[in-house]
Enzyme design. Structure first.
Site, PDB file in Angstrom:
ATOM      1  N   GLY A 152      42.858  50.018  47.405  1.00  0.00           N
ATOM      2  CA  GLY A 152      43.765  49.808  46.423  1.00  0.00           C
ATOM      3  C   GLY A 152      44.854  48.808  46.528  1.00  0.00           C
ATOM      4  O   GLY A 152      45.248  48.843  47.699  1.00  0.00           O
ATOM      5  N   SER A 153      45.105  47.944  45.723  1.00  0.00           N
ATOM      6  CA  SER A 153      45.940  46.962  46.000  1.00  0.00           C
ATOM      7  C   SER A 153      46.271  46.070  44.823  1.00  0.00           C
ATOM      8  O   SER A 153      46.222  46.721  43.707  1.00  0.00           O
ATOM      9  CB  SER A 153      45.547  46.271  47.217  1.00  0.00           C
ATOM     10  OG  SER A 153      46.641  45.380  47.601  1.00  0.00           O
ATOM     11  N   ARG A 154      46.445  44.689  44.843  1.00  0.00           N
ATOM     12  CA  ARG A 154      46.848  44.081  43.905  1.00  0.00           C
ATOM     13  C   ARG A 154      46.451  42.573  44.303  1.00  0.00           C
ATOM     14  O   ARG A 154      46.434  42.187  45.563  1.00  0.00           O
ATOM     15  CB  ARG A 154      48.328  43.756  43.810  1.00  0.00           C
ATOM     16  CG  ARG A 154      48.871  42.957  42.927  1.00  0.00           C
ATOM     17  CD  ARG A 154      50.495  43.339  42.763  1.00  0.00           C
ATOM     18  NE  ARG A 154      51.180  42.297  42.176  1.00  0.00           N
ATOM     19  CZ  ARG A 154      52.413  42.321  41.646  1.00  0.00           C
ATOM     20  NH1 ARG A 154      52.937  43.386  41.705  1.00  0.00           N
ATOM     21  NH2 ARG A 154      52.995  41.230  41.146  1.00  0.00           N
ATOM     22  N   ILE A 186      46.896  40.903  48.101  1.00  0.00           N
ATOM     23  CA  ILE A 186      48.110  41.610  48.357  1.00  0.00           C
ATOM     24  C   ILE A 186      47.998  43.111  48.905  1.00  0.00           C
ATOM     25  O   ILE A 186      47.356  43.926  48.106  1.00  0.00           O
ATOM     26  CB  ILE A 186      49.132  41.739  47.342  1.00  0.00           C
ATOM     27  CG1 ILE A 186      49.434  40.231  47.035  1.00  0.00           C
ATOM     28  CG2 ILE A 186      50.462  42.387  48.034  1.00  0.00           C
ATOM     29  CD1 ILE A 186      50.347  40.155  45.614  1.00  0.00           C
TER      30      ILE A 186
END
Length: 218
Positions: free
Chosen positions: A187-189, A157
């Site tokens: 940066g993320s998920r 994501i």
């Protein structure tokens, strides 16, 4: 430790831009404002080191175990809850989410050994990665692995900073646990949707390592 292939272009561009900034700083400022010129060098050099560290690929002893589901990403466990998946399973699943800060290693790895039966990219928003709706509304790439009679879905994501998701998998591929599935920049998920009877082995707030930490057992 090596540099991931996804970083070569970004590091090259950053080197040219930051080098040009320092060249102009030396040319125009070093005589009259040497302290300012030095400060510019320190800041740009620090930024250059940060970009290099972002694409680092450390050597690790990967965890390989067909009975276990391994964390696909480095980061912090921010969600462990039952949810309803509308994309693929059309029913209840157990969701575990890992938040990846810009300081984490950003290569993503296969959580299991199996067959890729679904691989789809979704355009979307760029909400902060910790936002509850980021899982369904943000830009993302979803992959479903089939392991025997079991299936898990892994979502890469995008977040407010991460604007590029790289995924190496396509439907029909046979993949191995621990091999690279993709990369998310800045940066993320990563979300995992597991069977309801999976036994989760991580805790909320726990820091995990991709390819190493056991996330769950079948």
């Amino acid at each position: 430790m090596t540099i991931h292939k996804e970083g070569f272009a970004s590091i090259g561009i950053a080197t040219l831009i930051l080098g040009a900034i320092n060249g102009l700083s030396v040319w125009f400022l070093s005589q009259q404002y040497p302290v300012l010129s030095l400060l510019i060098f320190i800041v740009t050099f620090g930024l250059w080191l940060f970009i290099i560290s972002f694409f680092r690929l450390p050597s690790r002893q990967l965890t390989i175990d067909d009975k276990k589901i391994i964390c696909p990403a480095d980061g912090k466990v921010v969600v462990i809850e039952e949810t309803v998946d509308e994309e693929y399973f059309k029913g209840k699943r157990l969701q575990v989410s890992i938040f990846m800060s810009p300081l984490n290693v950003h290569v993503n790895r296969n959580a299991v050994t199996g067959e890729v039966v679904y691989s789809k990219y979704h355009k979307g928003k760029y909400l902060a990665a910790w936002h509850p709706k980021s899982s369904t509304e943000n830009e993302r790439h979803s992959v479903v692995y089939q392991v025997g009679h079991n299936e898990i879905l892994v979502k890469q994501i995008a977040g407010a900073l991460a604007r590029r998701i790289v995924n190496y998998l396509s439907e029909g591929m046979q993949v191995k646990q621990g091999d690279e599935m993709g990369f998310i920049k800045f940066g993320s998920r990563v979300d995992l949707l597991l069977p309801l009877n999976a036994r989760v082995k991580v805790k909320m707030g726990e820091m995990v390592k991709g390819g190493v930490t056991v996330l769950a057992e079948w």
